[in-house]
Design a protein around this motif. Structure first.
Motif, PDB file in Angstrom:
ATOM      1  N   LEU A 102       0.878  -1.148  -0.218  1.00  0.00           N
ATOM      2  CA  LEU A 102      -0.158   0.026  -0.057  1.00  0.00           C
ATOM      3  C   LEU A 102       0.648   1.319   0.103  1.00  0.00           C
ATOM      4  N   LYS A 103       1.907   1.362   0.784  1.00  0.00           N
ATOM      5  CA  LYS A 103       2.829   2.288   0.778  1.00  0.00           C
ATOM      6  C   LYS A 103       3.366   2.539  -0.532  1.00  0.00           C
ATOM      7  N   GLU A 104       3.848   1.503  -1.109  1.00  0.00           N
ATOM      8  CA  GLU A 104       4.657   1.546  -2.392  1.00  0.00           C
ATOM      9  C   GLU A 104       3.434   2.181  -3.521  1.00  0.00           C
ATOM     10  N   ALA A 105       2.038   1.792  -3.374  1.00  0.00           N
ATOM     11  CA  ALA A 105       1.134   2.123  -4.282  1.00  0.00           C
ATOM     12  C   ALA A 105       1.089   3.593  -3.931  1.00  0.00           C
ATOM     13  N   GLY A 106       1.489   3.940  -2.773  1.00  0.00           N
ATOM     14  CA  GLY A 106       1.019   5.643  -2.676  1.00  0.00           C
ATOM     15  C   GLY A 106      -0.559   5.615  -1.983  1.00  0.00           C
ATOM     16  N   ILE A 107      -0.720   4.672  -1.291  1.00  0.00           N
ATOM     17  CA  ILE A 107      -2.398   4.584  -0.677  1.00  0.00           C
ATOM     18  C   ILE A 107      -2.093   4.586   0.871  1.00  0.00           C
ATOM     19  N   ASP A 108      -2.546   5.955   1.395  1.00  0.00           N
ATOM     20  CA  ASP A 108      -2.714   6.025   3.046  1.00  0.00           C
ATOM     21  C   ASP A 108      -3.864   5.336   3.275  1.00  0.00           C
ATOM     22  N   TYR A 109      -3.912   4.991   4.517  1.00  0.00           N
ATOM     23  CA  TYR A 109      -5.282   4.236   5.105  1.00  0.00           C
ATOM     24  C   TYR A 109      -5.341   4.401   6.713  1.00  0.00           C
ATOM     25  N   THR A 110      -6.513   4.192   7.002  1.00  0.00           N
ATOM     26  CA  THR A 110      -6.650   4.092   8.579  1.00  0.00           C
ATOM     27  C   THR A 110      -7.385   2.903   9.028  1.00  0.00           C
ATOM     28  N   GLU A 111      -7.235   2.228   9.984  1.00  0.00           N
ATOM     29  CA  GLU A 111      -7.684   1.143  10.559  1.00  0.00           C
ATOM     30  C   GLU A 111      -8.927   1.494  11.460  1.00  0.00           C
ATOM     31  N   LEU A 112      -9.963   0.801  11.409  1.00  0.00           N
ATOM     32  CA  LEU A 112     -10.970   0.993  12.328  1.00  0.00           C
ATOM     33  C   LEU A 112     -11.398  -0.368  12.799  1.00  0.00           C
ATOM     34  N   GLY A 245     -12.575 -11.520  26.842  1.00  0.00           N
ATOM     35  CA  GLY A 245     -11.115 -12.130  26.498  1.00  0.00           C
ATOM     36  C   GLY A 245     -10.975 -13.417  27.431  1.00  0.00           C
ATOM     37  N   ASP A 246     -12.171 -14.171  27.997  1.00  0.00           N
ATOM     38  CA  ASP A 246     -11.870 -15.169  28.569  1.00  0.00           C
ATOM     39  C   ASP A 246     -11.748 -16.416  27.549  1.00  0.00           C
ATOM     40  N   TYR A 247     -12.478 -16.365  26.440  1.00  0.00           N
ATOM     41  CA  TYR A 247     -12.246 -17.315  25.533  1.00  0.00           C
ATOM     42  C   TYR A 247     -11.288 -16.774  24.645  1.00  0.00           C
ATOM     43  N   THR A 248      -9.850 -17.324  25.322  1.00  0.00           N
ATOM     44  CA  THR A 248      -8.749 -17.404  24.578  1.00  0.00           C
ATOM     45  C   THR A 248      -8.140 -18.714  24.017  1.00  0.00           C
ATOM     46  N   PRO A 249      -7.356 -18.659  23.140  1.00  0.00           N
ATOM     47  CA  PRO A 249      -6.881 -17.431  22.380  1.00  0.00           C
ATOM     48  C   PRO A 249      -7.816 -16.883  21.083  1.00  0.00           C
ATOM     49  N   LEU A 250      -8.856 -17.395  20.941  1.00  0.00           N
ATOM     50  CA  LEU A 250      -9.496 -17.428  19.795  1.00  0.00           C
ATOM     51  C   LEU A 250     -10.595 -16.258  19.493  1.00  0.00           C
ATOM     52  N   SER A 251     -10.407 -15.014  20.731  1.00  0.00           N
ATOM     53  CA  SER A 251     -11.168 -14.044  20.489  1.00  0.00           C
ATOM     54  C   SER A 251     -10.390 -13.172  19.617  1.00  0.00           C
ATOM     55  N   ARG A 252     -10.907 -12.172  18.842  1.00  0.00           N
ATOM     56  CA  ARG A 252     -10.312 -11.342  18.161  1.00  0.00           C
ATOM     57  C   ARG A 252     -11.017 -10.170  17.726  1.00  0.00           C
ATOM     58  N   PRO A 253     -10.662  -8.782  17.278  1.00  0.00           N
ATOM     59  CA  PRO A 253     -11.293  -7.840  16.742  1.00  0.00           C
ATOM     60  C   PRO A 253     -11.474  -7.950  15.172  1.00  0.00           C
ATOM     61  N   LEU A 254     -12.421  -7.333  14.736  1.00  0.00           N
ATOM     62  CA  LEU A 254     -12.887  -7.415  13.263  1.00  0.00           C
ATOM     63  C   LEU A 254     -12.552  -5.618  12.825  1.00  0.00           C
ATOM     64  N   PHE A 255     -12.240  -5.700  11.451  1.00  0.00           N
ATOM     65  CA  PHE A 255     -11.614  -4.426  11.231  1.00  0.00           C
ATOM     66  C   PHE A 255     -12.329  -3.843   9.767  1.00  0.00           C
ATOM     67  N   ILE A 256     -12.193  -2.635   9.636  1.00  0.00           N
ATOM     68  CA  ILE A 256     -12.471  -2.121   8.100  1.00  0.00           C
ATOM     69  C   ILE A 256     -11.271  -1.014   8.193  1.00  0.00           C
ATOM     70  N   TYR A 257     -10.547  -1.264   7.117  1.00  0.00           N
ATOM     71  CA  TYR A 257      -9.592  -0.526   6.562  1.00  0.00           C
ATOM     72  C   TYR A 257      -9.969   0.593   5.534  1.00  0.00           C
ATOM     73  N   VAL A 258      -9.889   1.826   5.736  1.00  0.00           N
ATOM     74  CA  VAL A 258     -10.342   3.058   4.703  1.00  0.00           C
ATOM     75  C   VAL A 258      -9.525   3.682   4.052  1.00  0.00           C
ATOM     76  N   LYS A 259      -9.339   3.965   2.864  1.00  0.00           N
ATOM     77  CA  LYS A 259      -8.596   4.620   2.280  1.00  0.00           C
ATOM     78  C   LYS A 259      -8.659   6.092   2.419  1.00  0.00           C
ATOM     79  N   ASN A 260      -7.560   6.903   3.015  1.00  0.00           N
ATOM     80  CA  ASN A 260      -7.726   8.230   3.326  1.00  0.00           C
ATOM     81  C   ASN A 260      -8.157   9.280   2.394  1.00  0.00           C
ATOM     82  N   SER A 261      -7.482   8.980   1.049  1.00  0.00           N
ATOM     83  CA  SER A 261      -7.978   9.978   0.203  1.00  0.00           C
ATOM     84  C   SER A 261      -9.459   9.667  -0.114  1.00  0.00           C
ATOM     85  N   SER A 262     -10.016   8.552  -0.148  1.00  0.00           N
ATOM     86  CA  SER A 262     -11.446   8.435  -0.513  1.00  0.00           C
ATOM     87  C   SER A 262     -12.117   9.113   0.512  1.00  0.00           C
ATOM     88  N   VAL A 263     -11.919   8.993   1.645  1.00  0.00           N
ATOM     89  CA  VAL A 263     -12.540   9.919   2.842  1.00  0.00           C
ATOM     90  C   VAL A 263     -12.603  11.398   2.460  1.00  0.00           C
TER      91      VAL A 263
END
Length: 308
Positions: A102-112, A245-263
């Protein structure tokens, strides 16, 4: 899937109508109706939340076309890197090599972050023996070692029957997470049937007494009448154990990555992302995942605002 639409009818339609009538508030004034398009792709685990958000958003901004595919976390990042999408859904954090591309492609992003999931290990409804497995049991079952895997390998009192495996495909973030936590980069058992479609995995486990599989918590909840979930080290995945977090190690967050320039350049992208963060908690709970603390959504909304 679980019928989230009924939930929405009773808990969210009022707010949707208000949003549809008034728009988002900015400096105390209602914003105009928007038009345009927003495109995304990625995780099949995140897909139930995103499908709900897209459909509800259509009632708020009917002239904005939002599309969101489900080619898997890895497949979604490939499209994100290629510049063909505005956002990418993921059931794992972005990999270093993906970030480098993504850096090589010049795409900045934000993790949500949008929700929590508990990766669920499931067996056939007729399986009355594998009720509780350890992480080491999972490794013994799922790591390829050149031997035929039988249930009796885990416990000699269990059936001397070959285990039938169903796993998300290698483009899936769920596979990547399982690979990191359980397989530890060893080869997955060669006998496993792999699919990017979680419904294929569900049907596979439903159809064979000796089957075992894994996928996101929402897909277990949607099919809990026809599947048994396995406790891991004595802990069953539930909303409470996933959030704590008691259900470990299989609990995890879910994400959206958004392109900064699109926003910044596409008002519809900003508006849809704002709507998603404002409603992700309720949507996540509606489709079978676990909402984040409100302060986390507020942090992400502030980060989104800073991209404008």
């Amino acid at each position: 899937m679980k019928n989230w639409k009924f939930f929405m009818m009773s808990t969210m339609i009022g707010s949707a109508l208000v949003l549809g009538a008034c728009g988002n508030e900015e400096n105390g004034e209602a914003t105009k109706s928007l038009s345009g398009s927003v495109s995304g792709d990625g995780s099949s685990t995140v897909a139930p939340i995103m499908e709900a958000l897209v459909e509800e958003y259509a009632g708020v901004q009917p002239d904005v076309k939002v599309t969101s595919g489900a080619s898997g976390t890895g497949g979604g990042f490939e499209k994100f890197i290629a510049g063909s999408t505005d956002f990418s859904n993921a059931s794992r954090p972005i990999k270093e090599e993906e970030a480098a591309k993504l850096k090589e492609a010049g795409i900045d992003y934000t993790e949500l972050e949008i929700a929590y999931d508990g990766l669920s290990i499931v067996v056939n409804k007729e399986n009355d023996w594998a009720k509780d497995l350890t992480v080491e049991d999972l490794k013994k079952l799922w790591v390829e070692d050149g031997k035929t895997k039988k249930w009796s390998d885990i416990n000699p009192e269990w059936p001397d029957e070959e285990v039938v495996f169903y796993s998300p495909g290698t483009d899936s973030g769920t596979f990547d997470y399982f690979n990191e936590i359980i397989l530890e980069d060893a080869d997955i058992v060669k006998a496993a049937t792999l699919s990017e479609d979680d419904n294929v995995l569900v049907q596979g486990v439903q159809g064979d007494k000796n089957a075992i599989g894994f996928f996101g918590y929402a897909y277990y909840l949607a099919n809990k009448d026809s599947l048994n979930v396995v406790k891991i080290d004595g802990v069953e995945p539930t909303n409470e154990t996933i959030e704590s977090g008691d259900y470990t190690p299989l609990s995890r967050p879910l994400f959206i990555y958004v392109k900064n320039s699109s926003v910044k350049e596409n008002e519809a992208v900003y508006d849809f992302m704002q709507y998603s963060l404002e409603n992700a908690g309720e949507m996540a709970e509606a489709v079978g995942y676990v909402s984040l603390p409100e302060e986390k959504y507020k942090e992400d909304l502030d980060a989104l605002e800073g991209l404008k």
